[in-house]
Design an enzyme around this catalytic site. Structure first.
Site, PDB file in Angstrom:
ATOM      1  N   GLY A  30       0.843  -1.192   0.000  1.00  0.00           N
ATOM      2  CA  GLY A  30       0.000   0.000   0.000  1.00  0.00           C
ATOM      3  C   GLY A  30       0.876   1.238   0.000  1.00  0.00           C
ATOM      4  O   GLY A  30       2.103   1.156   0.117  1.00  0.00           O
ATOM      5  N   GLY A  49       2.272   5.539   4.475  1.00  0.00           N
ATOM      6  CA  GLY A  49       1.293   6.143   5.373  1.00  0.00           C
ATOM      7  C   GLY A  49      -0.044   5.427   5.410  1.00  0.00           C
ATOM      8  O   GLY A  49      -0.949   5.842   6.140  1.00  0.00           O
ATOM      9  N   LYS A  84       0.675   0.025   6.720  1.00  0.00           N
ATOM     10  CA  LYS A  84       1.243  -1.318   6.529  1.00  0.00           C
ATOM     11  C   LYS A  84       2.051  -1.787   7.739  1.00  0.00           C
ATOM     12  O   LYS A  84       1.785  -2.848   8.313  1.00  0.00           O
ATOM     13  CB  LYS A  84       2.148  -1.336   5.287  1.00  0.00           C
ATOM     14  CG  LYS A  84       1.475  -0.979   3.991  1.00  0.00           C
ATOM     15  CD  LYS A  84       2.458  -1.011   2.831  1.00  0.00           C
ATOM     16  CE  LYS A  84       3.621  -0.058   2.992  1.00  0.00           C
ATOM     17  NZ  LYS A  84       3.208   1.363   3.115  1.00  0.00           N
ATOM     18  N   SER A  85       3.057  -1.008   8.097  1.00  0.00           N
ATOM     19  CA  SER A  85       3.937  -1.405   9.197  1.00  0.00           C
ATOM     20  C   SER A  85       3.201  -1.410  10.531  1.00  0.00           C
ATOM     21  O   SER A  85       3.436  -2.276  11.378  1.00  0.00           O
ATOM     22  CB  SER A  85       5.148  -0.474   9.270  1.00  0.00           C
ATOM     23  OG  SER A  85       5.963  -0.627   8.128  1.00  0.00           O
ATOM     24  N   SER A 110       5.986  -1.727  -2.299  1.00  0.00           N
ATOM     25  CA  SER A 110       5.988  -2.661  -3.444  1.00  0.00           C
ATOM     26  C   SER A 110       4.967  -2.241  -4.503  1.00  0.00           C
ATOM     27  O   SER A 110       3.953  -2.910  -4.685  1.00  0.00           O
ATOM     28  CB  SER A 110       5.734  -4.097  -2.984  1.00  0.00           C
ATOM     29  OG  SER A 110       4.657  -4.216  -2.087  1.00  0.00           O
TER      30      SER A 110
END
Length: 208
Positions: free
Chosen positions: A40, A43, A46-47, A114
């Site tokens: 995605g 911001g 994801k993490s 990605s």
């Protein structure tokens, strides 16, 4: 094409299988190995979601590890920039690491922008069927930009960062992800619980 890309440059090498089969590792861990690929915009969350999933899995004593963009660019991919070619090579290397971790029976959480479908599909192609779980963290650009946790969008808008995904470089959203998380509509815990529910539903993780 993917098979051709997987051929090593050197021919004077031999793959040495482990004495401990994957199924034995998974039996010891109590769950299946898999790669959960969070993709995605910067911001999008994801993490943040991946770290929460990692916490919940570790509380259930799962064998889990999180890889994210900054972590691998400090070492494994420290020689790469953000051109299209470097982005592809970055994801290729990470995919190979995920393949090894998954074979070791690990639930590997990979959180990377990605941006290109071809790169994500290449990672899917090198893993056994069912081992690559694509998780689209779908937050609108305006939402991601309003969060801007690292100030990257501001720099990109000012022309200080070239080839920035969503601003001056494209993002190709997944067409058929296994999971879609709308992080602008649900909180982190809700998103993380949906990931765990998918793992339970598919048999990768025993129900709590």
């Amino acid at each position: 094409m993917f098979a051709q890309l997987m051929q090593p440059k050197s021919q004077n090498i031999t793959w040495h299988p482990s004495h401990l089969e994957r199924v034995e590792r998974e039996r010891l861990h109590g769950h299946r190995g898999a790669t959960l690929w969070f993709t995605g915009l910067s911001g999008s969350g994801k993490s943040t979601v991946a770290r929460r999933v990692e916490q919940l899995l570790s509380e259930r004593r799962a064998y889990v590890y999180t890889l994210d963009g900054d972590k691998v660019r400090y070492g494994l991919c420290s020689d790469l920039g953000f051109s299209a070619a470097d982005r592809s090579e970055n994801i290729r290397r990470i995919g190979e690491v995920c393949k090894l971790f998954t074979d070791a029976g690990t639930l590997t959480l990979a959180a990377f922008v990605s941006p290109y479908r071809e790169d994500r599909n290449r990672v899917r192609a090198i893993l056994p069927a069912g081992d690559f779980i694509e998780i689209y963290v779908a937050a609108e650009l305006s939402v991601c930009e309003s969060r801007d946790p690292k100030g990257l969008y501001k720099k990109a808008r000012a022309g200080e960062i070239a080839d920035f995904t969503g601003i001056s470089a494209p993002y190709e959203a997944p067409e058929q992800p296994e999971i879609t998380l709308s992080t602008h509509e649900e909180d982190v815990d809700a998103s993380a619980q949906r990931v765990l529910a998918y793992l339970e539903r598919t048999g990768a993780l025993a129900a709590a």
